[in-house]
Scaffold this motif. Sequence first.
Motif, PDB file in Angstrom:
ATOM      1  N   ILE A 100      -4.807 -41.026   2.576  1.00  0.00           N
ATOM      2  CA  ILE A 100      -4.924 -39.209   3.148  1.00  0.00           C
ATOM      3  C   ILE A 100      -3.589 -38.379   1.927  1.00  0.00           C
ATOM      4  CG2 ILE A 100      -4.951 -37.122   4.015  1.00  0.00           C
ATOM      5  CD1 ILE A 100      -5.655 -39.203   6.646  1.00  0.00           C
ATOM      6  N   LEU A 101      -4.157 -38.032   0.970  1.00  0.00           N
ATOM      7  CA  LEU A 101      -2.848 -37.751  -0.175  1.00  0.00           C
ATOM      8  C   LEU A 101      -2.390 -36.230   0.494  1.00  0.00           C
ATOM      9  CD1 LEU A 101      -4.476 -39.081  -3.621  1.00  0.00           C
ATOM     10  CD2 LEU A 101      -3.289 -40.556  -1.964  1.00  0.00           C
ATOM     11  N   SER A 102      -1.054 -36.284  -0.164  1.00  0.00           N
ATOM     12  CA  SER A 102      -1.345 -33.810  -0.481  1.00  0.00           C
ATOM     13  C   SER A 102      -0.712 -33.895  -0.761  1.00  0.00           C
ATOM     14  CB  SER A 102      -0.070 -34.358   1.224  1.00  0.00           C
ATOM     15  OG  SER A 102       0.086 -33.287   1.641  1.00  0.00           O
ATOM     16  N   ARG A 103      -0.945 -32.887  -1.602  1.00  0.00           N
ATOM     17  CA  ARG A 103      -0.224 -31.819  -2.641  1.00  0.00           C
ATOM     18  C   ARG A 103       1.388 -32.361  -2.764  1.00  0.00           C
ATOM     19  NH1 ARG A 103      -3.608 -30.714  -6.213  1.00  0.00           N
ATOM     20  NH2 ARG A 103      -6.306 -30.087  -6.383  1.00  0.00           N
ATOM     21  N   LEU A 104       1.073 -31.828  -4.558  1.00  0.00           N
ATOM     22  CA  LEU A 104       3.196 -32.158  -4.349  1.00  0.00           C
ATOM     23  C   LEU A 104       2.925 -30.173  -4.100  1.00  0.00           C
ATOM     24  CD1 LEU A 104       3.272 -34.694  -7.586  1.00  0.00           C
ATOM     25  CD2 LEU A 104       3.665 -35.184  -4.486  1.00  0.00           C
ATOM     26  N   PRO A 105       4.625 -30.381  -4.151  1.00  0.00           N
ATOM     27  CA  PRO A 105       4.860 -28.648  -3.721  1.00  0.00           C
ATOM     28  C   PRO A 105       4.592 -27.672  -5.345  1.00  0.00           C
ATOM     29  CG  PRO A 105       6.908 -29.950  -3.243  1.00  0.00           C
ATOM     30  CD  PRO A 105       6.301 -31.292  -3.706  1.00  0.00           C
ATOM     31  N   LYS A 106       4.781 -28.454  -6.274  1.00  0.00           N
ATOM     32  CA  LYS A 106       4.761 -27.588  -7.260  1.00  0.00           C
ATOM     33  C   LYS A 106       3.222 -27.153  -7.261  1.00  0.00           C
ATOM     34  CE  LYS A 106       3.159 -30.571 -10.949  1.00  0.00           C
ATOM     35  NZ  LYS A 106       3.201 -30.980 -12.248  1.00  0.00           N
ATOM     36  N   ASP A 107       2.311 -27.601  -6.769  1.00  0.00           N
ATOM     37  CA  ASP A 107       0.927 -27.062  -6.503  1.00  0.00           C
ATOM     38  C   ASP A 107       0.492 -25.782  -5.505  1.00  0.00           C
ATOM     39  OD1 ASP A 107      -0.589 -28.847  -8.284  1.00  0.00           O
ATOM     40  OD2 ASP A 107      -1.042 -29.932  -7.391  1.00  0.00           O
ATOM     41  N   MET A 108       1.975 -25.876  -4.689  1.00  0.00           N
ATOM     42  CA  MET A 108       1.331 -25.511  -3.218  1.00  0.00           C
ATOM     43  C   MET A 108       2.369 -23.600  -3.470  1.00  0.00           C
ATOM     44  SD  MET A 108      -0.965 -26.659  -2.065  1.00  0.00           S
ATOM     45  CE  MET A 108      -0.547 -25.939   0.006  1.00  0.00           C
ATOM     46  N   VAL A 109       3.561 -23.854  -4.338  1.00  0.00           N
ATOM     47  CA  VAL A 109       3.508 -22.869  -4.420  1.00  0.00           C
ATOM     48  C   VAL A 109       2.773 -21.504  -5.155  1.00  0.00           C
ATOM     49  CG1 VAL A 109       6.150 -23.429  -5.160  1.00  0.00           C
ATOM     50  CG2 VAL A 109       4.518 -23.052  -7.170  1.00  0.00           C
ATOM     51  N   ALA A 110       3.358 -20.424  -4.364  1.00  0.00           N
ATOM     52  CA  ALA A 110       2.636 -18.867  -4.475  1.00  0.00           C
ATOM     53  C   ALA A 110       1.146 -18.527  -5.874  1.00  0.00           C
ATOM     54  CB  ALA A 110       2.946 -17.098  -4.109  1.00  0.00           C
ATOM     55  N   ASP A 111       2.211 -18.842  -6.773  1.00  0.00           N
ATOM     56  CA  ASP A 111       1.776 -18.929  -7.962  1.00  0.00           C
ATOM     57  C   ASP A 111       1.001 -19.763  -8.927  1.00  0.00           C
ATOM     58  OD1 ASP A 111       3.956 -19.608  -8.694  1.00  0.00           O
ATOM     59  OD2 ASP A 111       4.671 -18.534 -10.282  1.00  0.00           O
ATOM     60  N   SER A 112       0.829 -20.981  -8.279  1.00  0.00           N
ATOM     61  CA  SER A 112       0.678 -22.111  -8.524  1.00  0.00           C
ATOM     62  C   SER A 112      -0.721 -22.326  -9.132  1.00  0.00           C
ATOM     63  CB  SER A 112       0.390 -22.982  -8.514  1.00  0.00           C
ATOM     64  OG  SER A 112      -0.410 -22.912  -7.091  1.00  0.00           O
TER      65      SER A 112
ATOM     66  N   VAL B 245      -3.718 -11.072  -4.298  1.00  0.00           N
ATOM     67  CA  VAL B 245      -2.736 -10.052  -4.156  1.00  0.00           C
ATOM     68  C   VAL B 245      -1.705 -10.068  -3.160  1.00  0.00           C
ATOM     69  CG1 VAL B 245      -1.147  -8.307  -5.101  1.00  0.00           C
ATOM     70  CG2 VAL B 245      -3.391  -9.343  -6.362  1.00  0.00           C
ATOM     71  N   GLY B 246      -2.420  -9.781  -1.890  1.00  0.00           N
ATOM     72  CA  GLY B 246      -1.647  -9.529  -0.423  1.00  0.00           C
ATOM     73  C   GLY B 246      -1.743 -10.744  -0.217  1.00  0.00           C
ATOM     74  N   LYS B 247      -3.107 -11.475   0.314  1.00  0.00           N
ATOM     75  CA  LYS B 247      -2.064 -12.936   0.438  1.00  0.00           C
ATOM     76  C   LYS B 247      -1.253 -13.507  -0.144  1.00  0.00           C
ATOM     77  CE  LYS B 247      -4.422 -16.969   2.345  1.00  0.00           C
ATOM     78  NZ  LYS B 247      -6.374 -17.325   3.056  1.00  0.00           N
ATOM     79  N   GLY B 248      -1.650 -13.617  -1.120  1.00  0.00           N
ATOM     80  CA  GLY B 248      -0.523 -14.657  -2.071  1.00  0.00           C
ATOM     81  C   GLY B 248       1.189 -13.661  -1.825  1.00  0.00           C
ATOM     82  N   SER B 249       1.136 -12.887  -1.674  1.00  0.00           N
ATOM     83  CA  SER B 249       1.918 -11.606  -1.514  1.00  0.00           C
ATOM     84  C   SER B 249       2.979 -12.428  -0.029  1.00  0.00           C
ATOM     85  CB  SER B 249       2.694 -10.349  -1.455  1.00  0.00           C
ATOM     86  OG  SER B 249       3.790  -9.745  -1.024  1.00  0.00           O
ATOM     87  N   VAL B 250       1.940 -12.290   0.960  1.00  0.00           N
ATOM     88  CA  VAL B 250       2.208 -13.148   2.188  1.00  0.00           C
ATOM     89  C   VAL B 250       2.604 -14.070   2.469  1.00  0.00           C
ATOM     90  CG1 VAL B 250       1.063 -13.054   4.426  1.00  0.00           C
ATOM     91  CG2 VAL B 250       1.149 -11.215   3.666  1.00  0.00           C
ATOM     92  N   TYR B 251       2.041 -15.176   1.814  1.00  0.00           N
ATOM     93  CA  TYR B 251       2.118 -16.568   1.796  1.00  0.00           C
ATOM     94  C   TYR B 251       3.695 -16.878   0.931  1.00  0.00           C
ATOM     95  CZ  TYR B 251       1.685 -21.569  -0.032  1.00  0.00           C
ATOM     96  OH  TYR B 251       1.807 -22.614  -0.155  1.00  0.00           O
ATOM     97  N   ASP B 252       4.002 -16.211  -0.192  1.00  0.00           N
ATOM     98  CA  ASP B 252       5.458 -16.419  -1.324  1.00  0.00           C
ATOM     99  C   ASP B 252       5.910 -16.187   0.057  1.00  0.00           C
ATOM    100  OD1 ASP B 252       6.423 -16.825  -3.643  1.00  0.00           O
ATOM    101  OD2 ASP B 252       6.771 -15.047  -3.199  1.00  0.00           O
ATOM    102  N   ASN B 253       6.228 -14.901   0.924  1.00  0.00           N
ATOM    103  CA  ASN B 253       6.814 -14.775   1.591  1.00  0.00           C
ATOM    104  C   ASN B 253       7.746 -15.494   2.901  1.00  0.00           C
ATOM    105  OD1 ASN B 253       9.160 -12.569   2.970  1.00  0.00           O
ATOM    106  ND2 ASN B 253       7.425 -12.831   4.287  1.00  0.00           N
ATOM    107  N   PHE B 254       6.030 -16.566   2.978  1.00  0.00           N
ATOM    108  CA  PHE B 254       6.485 -17.232   4.355  1.00  0.00           C
ATOM    109  C   PHE B 254       7.372 -18.288   3.878  1.00  0.00           C
ATOM    110  CE2 PHE B 254       4.209 -21.765   5.061  1.00  0.00           C
ATOM    111  CZ  PHE B 254       4.173 -20.914   6.172  1.00  0.00           C
ATOM    112  N   LEU B 255       6.908 -18.578   2.735  1.00  0.00           N
ATOM    113  CA  LEU B 255       7.330 -20.014   2.125  1.00  0.00           C
ATOM    114  C   LEU B 255       9.394 -19.736   1.505  1.00  0.00           C
ATOM    115  CD1 LEU B 255       4.860 -21.434  -0.872  1.00  0.00           C
ATOM    116  CD2 LEU B 255       4.956 -22.517   1.221  1.00  0.00           C
ATOM    117  N   LYS B 256       9.529 -18.641   1.218  1.00  0.00           N
ATOM    118  CA  LYS B 256      11.132 -18.684   0.893  1.00  0.00           C
ATOM    119  C   LYS B 256      11.518 -18.452   2.008  1.00  0.00           C
ATOM    120  CE  LYS B 256       9.028 -17.460  -4.396  1.00  0.00           C
ATOM    121  NZ  LYS B 256       9.203 -16.461  -5.079  1.00  0.00           N
ATOM    122  N   LEU B 257      11.770 -16.897   2.784  1.00  0.00           N
ATOM    123  CA  LEU B 257      12.111 -16.455   3.724  1.00  0.00           C
ATOM    124  C   LEU B 257      11.554 -16.967   5.342  1.00  0.00           C
ATOM    125  CD1 LEU B 257      12.330 -13.243   2.474  1.00  0.00           C
ATOM    126  CD2 LEU B 257      13.653 -14.774   2.657  1.00  0.00           C
ATOM    127  N   GLU B 258       9.898 -16.461   5.993  1.00  0.00           N
ATOM    128  CA  GLU B 258       9.976 -17.150   7.056  1.00  0.00           C
ATOM    129  C   GLU B 258      10.353 -18.614   7.246  1.00  0.00           C
ATOM    130  OE1 GLU B 258       5.891 -14.935   7.137  1.00  0.00           O
ATOM    131  OE2 GLU B 258       7.114 -12.766   7.866  1.00  0.00           O
TER     132      GLU B 258
END
Length: 224
Positions: A88-100, A119-132
């Motif tokens: 079972i493989l997992s995506r690397l971080p560069k694929d998992m950032v919001a704007d990838s 746009v809205g979901k991407g923004s929420v996801y970006d906030n989740f990764l960086k802050l939450e």
Amino acid sequence: METLTTTKNEILSAYQFRHATKEFDSSKKISDSDFQFILETGRLSPSSFGFEPWRFVVVQSQEIREKLHPYAWGAQKQLTTSSHFVLILSRLPKDMVADSDYIQGMLKNVQKLPAEVVVGKGSVYDNFLKLEFGLQENERAMFEWGCRQTYLALGNMMTAAAQIGIDSCPMEGFNKEKIEHILAEEGIMDAEHFGISCMVAFGYRLNEPRAKTRQTTDQVIQWV
């Protein structure tokens, strides 16, 4: 009510049946239809934000299994005796950032969301990764977060297998760097986008396991 009780008992029986099978009966093979069923439960598993960071590599080549063998100390007998062996493989971080490209493709092409929702979901996801969750600044934490999600698929596949009488064994006992090097060298894994999360073997037990041991309900469940 009787049907519901029967279903509950069948599910719990599958959990009692399942154990980490160390050695399989190599003369017994899982049918194609049964294994496709197991894989489908992995494919349909939940993931954070529905971004499916996984890939399932079914290793049936004996040559590849032999190459993995020296670097998978936790899978010595499973590699040689299991009917089906899955990486079972997992995506690397560069694929998992919001704007990838990957995440944007998931939002637009797989989840088929309207442009404003992308746009809205991407923004929420970006906030989740960086802050939450504070993941994005730590590459290892980002990778492990993806791996945690692959374990949802892993658990579902093992439970589904147990429900139809098929044994399994999950494994983390391997040299990550060496295994990834082999997979990349063989053209099996794109090392620019994936890393290995875990392994799991499927088949039919050679020996009966010892009785299942678990902590009591009171030791692991807290009500507040």
